[in-house]
Design an enzyme around this catalytic site. Structure first.
Site, PDB file in Angstrom:
ATOM      1  N   GLU A  66      10.018   3.208  16.504  1.00 21.80           N
ATOM      2  CA  GLU A  66       9.201   3.280  15.285  1.00 21.80           C
ATOM      3  C   GLU A  66       9.767   2.308  14.258  1.00 21.80           C
ATOM      4  O   GLU A  66      10.924   2.404  13.846  1.00 21.80           O
ATOM      5  CB  GLU A  66       9.174   4.713  14.725  1.00 21.80           C
ATOM      6  CG  GLU A  66       8.270   4.786  13.495  1.00 21.80           C
ATOM      7  CD  GLU A  66       8.018   6.201  12.983  1.00 21.80           C
ATOM      8  OE1 GLU A  66       8.127   7.164  13.769  1.00 21.80           O
ATOM      9  OE2 GLU A  66       7.721   6.330  11.780  1.00 21.80           O
ATOM     10  N   ASP A 140       4.092  -1.963   5.000  1.00 20.99           N
ATOM     11  CA  ASP A 140       3.831  -2.571   3.682  1.00 20.99           C
ATOM     12  C   ASP A 140       2.582  -3.432   3.802  1.00 20.99           C
ATOM     13  O   ASP A 140       2.528  -4.322   4.658  1.00 20.99           O
ATOM     14  CB  ASP A 140       5.018  -3.450   3.265  1.00 20.99           C
ATOM     15  CG  ASP A 140       6.278  -2.627   3.080  1.00 20.99           C
ATOM     16  OD1 ASP A 140       6.412  -1.998   2.036  1.00 20.99           O
ATOM     17  OD2 ASP A 140       7.109  -2.597   4.009  1.00 20.99           O
ATOM     18  N   LYS A 144      -2.132  -8.792  -1.327  1.00 20.18           N
ATOM     19  CA  LYS A 144      -2.586 -10.011  -2.015  1.00 20.18           C
ATOM     20  C   LYS A 144      -2.584 -11.143  -0.986  1.00 20.18           C
ATOM     21  O   LYS A 144      -1.624 -11.273  -0.215  1.00 20.18           O
ATOM     22  CB  LYS A 144      -1.627 -10.368  -3.144  1.00 20.18           C
ATOM     23  CG  LYS A 144      -1.729  -9.415  -4.315  1.00 20.18           C
ATOM     24  CD  LYS A 144      -0.874  -9.903  -5.461  1.00 20.18           C
ATOM     25  CE  LYS A 144      -0.898  -8.858  -6.556  1.00 20.18           C
ATOM     26  NZ  LYS A 144       0.262  -8.958  -7.439  1.00 20.18           N
ATOM     27  N   ARG A 215       4.899  10.451   4.633  1.00 24.82           N
ATOM     28  CA  ARG A 215       4.958  10.560   3.176  1.00 24.82           C
ATOM     29  C   ARG A 215       4.038   9.518   2.528  1.00 24.82           C
ATOM     30  O   ARG A 215       3.278   9.811   1.613  1.00 24.82           O
ATOM     31  CB  ARG A 215       6.415  10.338   2.750  1.00 24.82           C
ATOM     32  CG  ARG A 215       6.661  10.554   1.306  1.00 24.82           C
ATOM     33  CD  ARG A 215       8.072  10.991   1.023  1.00 24.82           C
ATOM     34  NE  ARG A 215       8.264  11.099  -0.404  1.00 24.82           N
ATOM     35  CZ  ARG A 215       8.608  10.069  -1.163  1.00 24.82           C
ATOM     36  NH1 ARG A 215       8.849   8.899  -0.629  1.00 24.82           N
ATOM     37  NH2 ARG A 215       8.731  10.226  -2.466  1.00 24.82           N
ATOM     38  N   GLU A 217       1.482   8.063   3.786  1.00 21.81           N
ATOM     39  CA  GLU A 217       0.085   8.413   4.093  1.00 21.81           C
ATOM     40  C   GLU A 217      -0.467   9.395   3.050  1.00 21.81           C
ATOM     41  O   GLU A 217      -1.602   9.251   2.594  1.00 21.81           O
ATOM     42  CB  GLU A 217       0.068   9.045   5.494  1.00 21.81           C
ATOM     43  CG  GLU A 217      -1.281   9.430   6.019  1.00 21.81           C
ATOM     44  CD  GLU A 217      -1.169  10.021   7.436  1.00 21.81           C
ATOM     45  OE1 GLU A 217      -0.055  10.050   8.023  1.00 21.81           O
ATOM     46  OE2 GLU A 217      -2.215  10.455   7.945  1.00 21.81           O
TER      47      GLU A 217
END
Ligand SMILES: C[S@@+](CC[C@H](N)C(=O)[O-])C[C@H]1O[C@@H](n2cnc3c(N)ncnc32)[C@H](O)[C@@H]1O
Length: 238
Positions: A66, A140, A144, A215, A217
């Site tokens: 993960e 992440d 942008k 968390r 999510e």
């Protein structure tokens, strides 16, 4: 070995894919766990040779990696449920690693190994076809356009993921940013080494049966409902 140097994370290649690496001060227990437990469960950050994960648990029936486990809710939850599977987790954020260490100790887990830095050098060093599953949950978003290049999902990353996964192994990705879901599907299609498992929209709108809510999510910071993309690795082209 003591607490790794979270103040000076080494970027892998030219671009960092993660944000801050330090948050609140660690509790006394967490400091202690970095001194005592971390050296026993840590994965070398910059391996100089091929890494066979079975060295850490030769009896493991499956190996799951993960990347960006955050607070470790999913990593530790899965490890508790599947004691016969080996779970590798990578997270450069110190507080996240500290939480995972607490989870390992609280549940007496012997099937978790942690990397406290960028996952990418380790993914690259993994023995080919050594992973059953690679999990990336709510990475992440770098939403942008000028930051898109920092996203984890890039062709080189997919090359490394494909090589590390067993043929038929699963790549699991979730995001709540519509553009990152579309980006990932486009990169995967372009790569050609993976097959998308969705047959209907319900398949990508619904969390996989074994999903554990994370968390990040629950914060609902994205611009859409969570999208879950699951792929299998096609056999290596000969
Ligand atoms: C938005 S957070 C989500 C955390 C967690 N998966 C969740 O859903 O709560 C993304 C995490 O990925 C980590 N990350 C980003 N790039 C990474 C990399 N190259 N290797 C390992 N972790 C990375 C970040 O430090 C951050 O904690």
């Amino acid at each position: 070995m003591s607490n790794p140097d979270f103040s000076a994370p080494k970027p892998f290649g030219p671009l960092r894919s993660f944000g801050r690496v330090r948050g609140r001060a660690l509790s006394e227990r967490q400091e202690q766990l970095f001194e005592t437990l971390f050296p026993r469960v840590s994965i070398p950050a910059e391996p100089s040779e091929t890494l066979d994960p079975l060295q850490w648990m030769p009896t493991a029936e499956a190996v799951i990696f993960e990347i960006g486990f955050g607070g470790g809710e999913h990593l530790i939850g899965q490890a508790e449920r599947h004691l016969n599977h080996l779970f590798l987790g990578a997270e450069p954020f110190q507080e996240g690693v500290a939480k995972a260490l607490v989870g390992i100790e609280d549940h007496n887990l012997t099937n978790v190994r942690l990397l406290a830095s960028d996952a990418r050098p380790v993914l690259k060093a993994l023995k080919p076809a050594s992973l059953d599953k690679l999990v990336i949950l709510f990475p992440d978003p770098w939403h942008k356009v000028k930051h898109n290049k920092r996203r984890l999902i890039q062709q080189i990353f997919l090359d490394d993921a494909h090589r590390a996964l067993k043929p038929g192994g699963e790549l699991r990705f979730a995001t709540d940013w519509a553009n990152y879901a579309a980006w990932t599907l486009a990169k995967i299609t372009q790569h050609g080494g993976f097959e998308w498992l969705a047959e209907t929209a319900t398949d990508w709108r619904t969390p996989p049966k074994d999903h554990i809510t994370t968390r990040y999510e629950t914060k609902k910071l994205g611009d859409c409902a969570p999208i879950f993309l699951r792929f299998t690795a096609r056999p290596q082209a000969s």
